[in-house]
Design an enzyme around this catalytic site. Structure first.
Site, PDB file in Angstrom:
ATOM      1  N   HIS A 150       0.821  -1.227   0.000  1.00  0.00           N
ATOM      2  CA  HIS A 150       0.000   0.000   0.000  1.00  0.00           C
ATOM      3  C   HIS A 150       0.853   1.275   0.000  1.00  0.00           C
ATOM      4  O   HIS A 150       0.316   2.362  -0.221  1.00  0.00           O
ATOM      5  CB  HIS A 150      -0.909   0.047   1.227  1.00  0.00           C
ATOM      6  CG  HIS A 150      -1.967  -0.998   1.251  1.00  0.00           C
ATOM      7  ND1 HIS A 150      -2.823  -1.215   0.191  1.00  0.00           N
ATOM      8  CD2 HIS A 150      -2.321  -1.910   2.206  1.00  0.00           C
ATOM      9  CE1 HIS A 150      -3.664  -2.204   0.502  1.00  0.00           C
ATOM     10  NE2 HIS A 150      -3.362  -2.654   1.710  1.00  0.00           N
ATOM     11  N   ASP A 190      -2.860 -10.750  -2.050  1.00  0.00           N
ATOM     12  CA  ASP A 190      -3.394 -10.174  -0.814  1.00  0.00           C
ATOM     13  C   ASP A 190      -4.848  -9.749  -1.090  1.00  0.00           C
ATOM     14  O   ASP A 190      -5.179  -9.376  -2.212  1.00  0.00           O
ATOM     15  CB  ASP A 190      -2.542  -8.957  -0.429  1.00  0.00           C
ATOM     16  CG  ASP A 190      -2.885  -8.396   0.939  1.00  0.00           C
ATOM     17  OD1 ASP A 190      -2.131  -8.666   1.890  1.00  0.00           O
ATOM     18  OD2 ASP A 190      -3.908  -7.674   1.061  1.00  0.00           O
ATOM     19  N   HIS A 243      -6.383  -7.146  -0.235  1.00  0.00           N
ATOM     20  CA  HIS A 243      -6.496  -5.715  -0.530  1.00  0.00           C
ATOM     21  C   HIS A 243      -5.793  -5.385  -1.846  1.00  0.00           C
ATOM     22  O   HIS A 243      -4.787  -6.007  -2.186  1.00  0.00           O
ATOM     23  CB  HIS A 243      -5.866  -4.892   0.599  1.00  0.00           C
ATOM     24  CG  HIS A 243      -6.480  -5.143   1.945  1.00  0.00           C
ATOM     25  ND1 HIS A 243      -5.920  -6.021   2.849  1.00  0.00           N
ATOM     26  CD2 HIS A 243      -7.597  -4.649   2.511  1.00  0.00           C
ATOM     27  CE1 HIS A 243      -6.692  -6.051   3.945  1.00  0.00           C
ATOM     28  NE2 HIS A 243      -7.709  -5.237   3.763  1.00  0.00           N
ATOM     29  N   ASP A 271      -4.836 -12.652   3.865  1.00  0.00           N
ATOM     30  CA  ASP A 271      -6.087 -12.099   4.392  1.00  0.00           C
ATOM     31  C   ASP A 271      -7.288 -12.362   3.483  1.00  0.00           C
ATOM     32  O   ASP A 271      -8.398 -11.913   3.782  1.00  0.00           O
ATOM     33  CB  ASP A 271      -5.935 -10.596   4.700  1.00  0.00           C
ATOM     34  CG  ASP A 271      -5.108  -9.848   3.672  1.00  0.00           C
ATOM     35  OD1 ASP A 271      -4.817 -10.415   2.599  1.00  0.00           O
ATOM     36  OD2 ASP A 271      -4.743  -8.680   3.939  1.00  0.00           O
TER      37      ASP A 271
HETATM   38 ZN    ZN Z   1      -4.120  -7.059   2.913  1.00  0.00          ZN
END
Ligand code: ZN
Length: 343
Positions: A125, A162, A164, A249
């Site tokens: 991120h 991931d 996200h 996740d």
């Molecule tokens: Zn994540």
């Protein structure tokens, strides 16, 4: 030839109680690798500290300056609502990005066939101008730029599984046709980006592939996506090196997200990626730890990466599958295939 494993005891020193991205995550990974008798089967290398030059290949100088200033203070600083920096965090973040660099270096100089960088804080991120979403430096991006500069690698495929969207990684290579970035992620969800029509810019157009998924997709959907999108996209791109943002996740038991992958499902896509590297780039692949907030899932997820890299048949899954049935993924696959002329 061997599998390089890079980690560092300092990764446990960046932590904040009550925060999901805490030191227990890396400790769980270390313990689970030991329980699986995996550490001694891999070539262990100490990470280098990412230099200013390596960091500035993807980040802005003012951001690095800000982190240096924080490292001189004796307090905790929040970069955003959920990204903390401690006085020691800069050095640890250098070791995290440096861990990826070290694993890549060992693979590209022929000391290892493939690699695992069990690092934290995570990286995907982090934006050029600031950290966000628990991430300080773009670890995988710093590694990719290092491979380009130090080894003249032309084409790098980064796959991000991931849950996200890897917005930071996407940003850093958005106009670069030499890095193909492919992300599967829950959508709409944090950080909000990762639409199908985000495909890259300028010369980089077509070299960002986003596969946004509604909550509830699991093993079957991911298997289809790998067969029908990621394999053909990788074959068309012909990478010389593959890097994976490995976040756990998207597992059904993760406390932060709502996807339904099992550890078996994760192990399947992990093996697909290793197989892709074997087919396309002489096995050169490095897995980089990102998110994953159920400690048992994270430990076994990373353990299964090690098994896959070592060529073991073993898959460790003490947790099993979710009992929920998953929605059809057909419309997403068709839309992505059409956007990228993959069908
Ligand atoms: Zn994540």
């Amino acid at each position: 030839m061997s599998t390089v494993y890079v980690t560092h005891s300092s990764y446990a020193q960046h932590t904040l109680s009550q925060h999901p991205e805490h030191t227990g995550r890396i400790i769980s990974v270390w313990q689970t690798l030991i329980e699986g008798n995996l550490i001694n089967r891999m070539q262990q290398n100490e990470p280098v500290e990412a230099t200013d030059e390596m960091i500035l290949a993807v980040h802005e100088a003012t951001y690095l300056q800000q982190l240096k200033a924080i490292s001189q203070q004796q307090r905790i600083v929040l970069l955003d609502a959920d990204t903390y920096v401690l006085p020691q965090s800069l050095q640890i973040a250098r070791l995290a990005a440096g861990g990826v660099v070290t694993a890549i270096e060992q693979v590209l100089n022929g000391q290892a066939r493939n690699g695992l960088a069990a690092v934290r804080p995570p990286g995907h991120h982090a934006l050029p101008q600031r950290g966000m979403g628990f991430c300080l430096f773009g670890n995988i991006a710093i590694g990719a730029r290092y491979a380009q500069k130090a080894h003249d690698i032309q084409r790098i495929l980064i796959v991000d599984y991931d849950v996200h969207h890897g917005n930071g990684t996407q940003d850093m290579f958005y106009d670069d046709p030499n890095v193909l970035f492919i992300s599967t992620h829950q959508h709409p969800f944090y950080p909000g980006s990762g639409h199908i029509d985000e495909i890259g810019r300028g010369g980089g157009e077509g070299y960002t592939i986003n596969i946004p998924l509604a909550a509830g997709h699991g093993d079957r959907s991911y298997q289809e996506i790998y067969e029908r999108i990621i394999w053909p996209a990788a074959q068309r791109f012909q990478p010389e090196l593959m890097l994976v943002s490995a976040g756990f996740d998207a597992h059904w038991r993760d406390p932060l997200a709502q996807m339904m992958l099992s550890l078996q499902g994760y192990a399947h896509i992990t093996r697909e990626l290793v197989q892709m590297a074997e087919t396309l780039c002489e096995g050169r692949i490095v897995f980089v730890m990102e998110g994953g907030y159920d400690l048992e899932v994270l430990g076994h997820g990373v353990r299964n990466i090690a098994h896959a890299l070592l060529g073991d048949e073993t898959v460790s899954d003490p947790i099993g599958n979710s009992s929920r049935s998953e929605p059809s993924v057909e419309s997403v696959i068709e839309a992505v295939c059409q956007q990228h002329q993959l069908c």
